[in-house]
Design a protein around this motif. Structure first.
Motif, PDB file in Angstrom:
ATOM      1  N   GLY A  90       2.424  -5.020 -27.542  1.00 17.31           N
ATOM      2  CA  GLY A  90       0.844  -4.923 -27.372  1.00 17.31           C
ATOM      3  C   GLY A  90      -0.094  -5.601 -29.026  1.00 17.31           C
ATOM      4  N   LEU A  91       0.080  -4.478 -29.691  1.00 13.67           N
ATOM      5  CA  LEU A  91      -0.193  -5.187 -31.185  1.00 13.67           C
ATOM      6  C   LEU A  91       0.589  -6.543 -31.641  1.00 13.67           C
ATOM      7  CD1 LEU A  91       0.091  -1.405 -33.528  1.00 13.67           C
ATOM      8  CD2 LEU A  91      -1.554  -2.848 -32.679  1.00 13.67           C
ATOM      9  N   LEU A  92       2.077  -6.721 -31.778  1.00 11.29           N
ATOM     10  CA  LEU A  92       2.487  -7.946 -31.412  1.00 11.29           C
ATOM     11  C   LEU A  92       2.225  -8.902 -31.562  1.00 11.29           C
ATOM     12  CD1 LEU A  92       5.973  -6.917 -32.245  1.00 11.29           C
ATOM     13  CD2 LEU A  92       5.044  -8.056 -34.499  1.00 11.29           C
ATOM     14  N   VAL A  93       1.652  -8.689 -29.521  1.00 13.70           N
ATOM     15  CA  VAL A  93       0.429  -9.906 -28.621  1.00 13.70           C
ATOM     16  C   VAL A  93      -0.318  -9.899 -29.392  1.00 13.70           C
ATOM     17  CG1 VAL A  93      -0.831 -10.331 -26.746  1.00 13.70           C
ATOM     18  CG2 VAL A  93       1.740  -8.902 -26.510  1.00 13.70           C
ATOM     19  N   LEU A  94      -1.793  -9.196 -30.003  1.00  9.75           N
ATOM     20  CA  LEU A  94      -2.845  -9.439 -30.958  1.00  9.75           C
ATOM     21  C   LEU A  94      -2.207  -9.958 -31.755  1.00  9.75           C
ATOM     22  CD1 LEU A  94      -4.247  -6.092 -30.262  1.00  9.75           C
ATOM     23  CD2 LEU A  94      -4.918  -8.545 -29.070  1.00  9.75           C
ATOM     24  N   VAL A  95      -1.556 -10.192 -32.591  1.00 14.21           N
ATOM     25  CA  VAL A  95      -0.942 -10.876 -33.916  1.00 14.21           C
ATOM     26  C   VAL A  95      -0.176 -11.865 -33.572  1.00 14.21           C
ATOM     27  CG1 VAL A  95       1.011 -11.375 -36.032  1.00 14.21           C
ATOM     28  CG2 VAL A  95      -0.165  -8.885 -34.943  1.00 14.21           C
ATOM     29  N   MET A  96       0.321 -12.327 -32.903  1.00 14.09           N
ATOM     30  CA  MET A  96       1.034 -13.709 -32.333  1.00 14.09           C
ATOM     31  C   MET A  96      -0.087 -14.243 -31.736  1.00 14.09           C
ATOM     32  SD  MET A  96       4.291 -13.748 -32.931  1.00 14.09           S
ATOM     33  CE  MET A  96       4.397 -15.418 -32.087  1.00 14.09           C
ATOM     34  N   ALA A  97      -1.109 -13.618 -31.016  1.00  9.68           N
ATOM     35  CA  ALA A  97      -2.641 -14.998 -30.554  1.00  9.68           C
ATOM     36  C   ALA A  97      -3.326 -15.849 -31.884  1.00  9.68           C
ATOM     37  CB  ALA A  97      -3.052 -13.783 -29.869  1.00  9.68           C
ATOM     38  N   ARG A  98      -3.725 -14.694 -32.653  1.00  6.19           N
ATOM     39  CA  ARG A  98      -3.792 -14.975 -33.753  1.00  6.19           C
ATOM     40  C   ARG A  98      -2.869 -16.185 -34.426  1.00  6.19           C
ATOM     41  NH1 ARG A  98      -8.504 -13.077 -37.330  1.00  6.19           N
ATOM     42  NH2 ARG A  98      -8.508 -13.767 -38.951  1.00  6.19           N
ATOM     43  N   MET A  99      -2.273 -15.440 -35.032  1.00  9.27           N
ATOM     44  CA  MET A  99      -1.085 -16.275 -35.512  1.00  9.27           C
ATOM     45  C   MET A  99      -0.904 -17.835 -34.711  1.00  9.27           C
ATOM     46  SD  MET A  99       2.950 -15.480 -37.170  1.00  9.27           S
ATOM     47  CE  MET A  99       2.136 -13.815 -38.145  1.00  9.27           C
ATOM     48  N   HIS A 100      -0.020 -17.638 -33.695  1.00 11.20           N
ATOM     49  CA  HIS A 100      -0.679 -18.913 -32.971  1.00 11.20           C
ATOM     50  C   HIS A 100      -1.205 -19.886 -32.234  1.00 11.20           C
ATOM     51  CE1 HIS A 100       4.168 -18.921 -33.628  1.00 11.20           C
ATOM     52  NE2 HIS A 100       4.021 -17.700 -33.826  1.00 11.20           N
ATOM     53  N   ARG A 101      -2.502 -19.527 -32.089  1.00  8.34           N
ATOM     54  CA  ARG A 101      -3.186 -19.330 -31.417  1.00  8.34           C
ATOM     55  C   ARG A 101      -4.228 -20.133 -30.234  1.00  8.34           C
ATOM     56  NH1 ARG A 101      -7.043 -22.650 -36.394  1.00  8.34           N
ATOM     57  NH2 ARG A 101      -5.308 -22.121 -38.522  1.00  8.34           N
ATOM     58  N   TRP A 102      -3.759 -18.999 -30.218  1.00  5.32           N
ATOM     59  CA  TRP A 102      -3.632 -18.600 -27.942  1.00  5.32           C
ATOM     60  C   TRP A 102      -4.573 -18.735 -28.071  1.00  5.32           C
ATOM     61  CZ3 TRP A 102       0.460 -13.799 -27.780  1.00  5.32           C
ATOM     62  CH2 TRP A 102       1.951 -14.341 -27.386  1.00  5.32           C
ATOM     63  N   SER A 103      -4.527 -18.987 -26.164  1.00  5.09           N
ATOM     64  CA  SER A 103      -6.237 -19.039 -25.942  1.00  5.09           C
ATOM     65  C   SER A 103      -5.966 -17.525 -25.776  1.00  5.09           C
ATOM     66  CB  SER A 103      -6.537 -19.792 -24.372  1.00  5.09           C
ATOM     67  OG  SER A 103      -5.032 -19.488 -23.355  1.00  5.09           O
TER      68      SER A 103
END
Length: 112
Positions: A55-68
């Motif tokens: 869950g934490l890595l999802v949030l990091v990836m979302a910010r890093m890769h600019r997920w919607s």
């Protein structure tokens, strides 16, 4: 740093799915004929920690890769059903949501 975090995300998706499998086996042993709780006692906390890490890595990836926000929500929801983290990770790779983590293939050259 971006590639390392992406590899860590992929590893956490796979590890979370594997821990789900171990927990399901532990629950089958607990509620089945052996009636032994050791599997749940061991794999429950492991799965919990991997669940939180994913869950934490999802949030990091979302910010890093600019997920919607929609993709981020789907990634988070995929941590709940068994094995869905791997399905999401494969889907994200196909859609290019994890960036360029794989090496491009070399074209075949004809031999002389």
């Amino acid at each position: 740093m971006r590639e390392k975090t992406t590899r860590l995300f992929v590893a956490s998706a796979i590890a979370e799915a594997c821990s789900w499998l171990a927990l399901l086996v532990g629950m089958a042993v607990k509620y089945g004929p052996p009636a032994n709780e050791i599997g749940v006692k061991i794999f429950g906390p492991i799965h919990g920690a991997l669940f939180v890490a994913y869950g934490l890595l999802v949030l990091v990836m979302a910010r890093m890769h600019r997920w919607s926000p929609g993709v981020t929500l789907v990634a988070l929801v995929c941590s709940v059903p068994p094995f869905a983290t791997v399905v999401f990770e494969r889907w994200a790779v196909r859609r290019g949501l994890l960036g360029a983590t794989a090496r491009p293939e070399r074209p075949l050259t004809p031999v002389g």
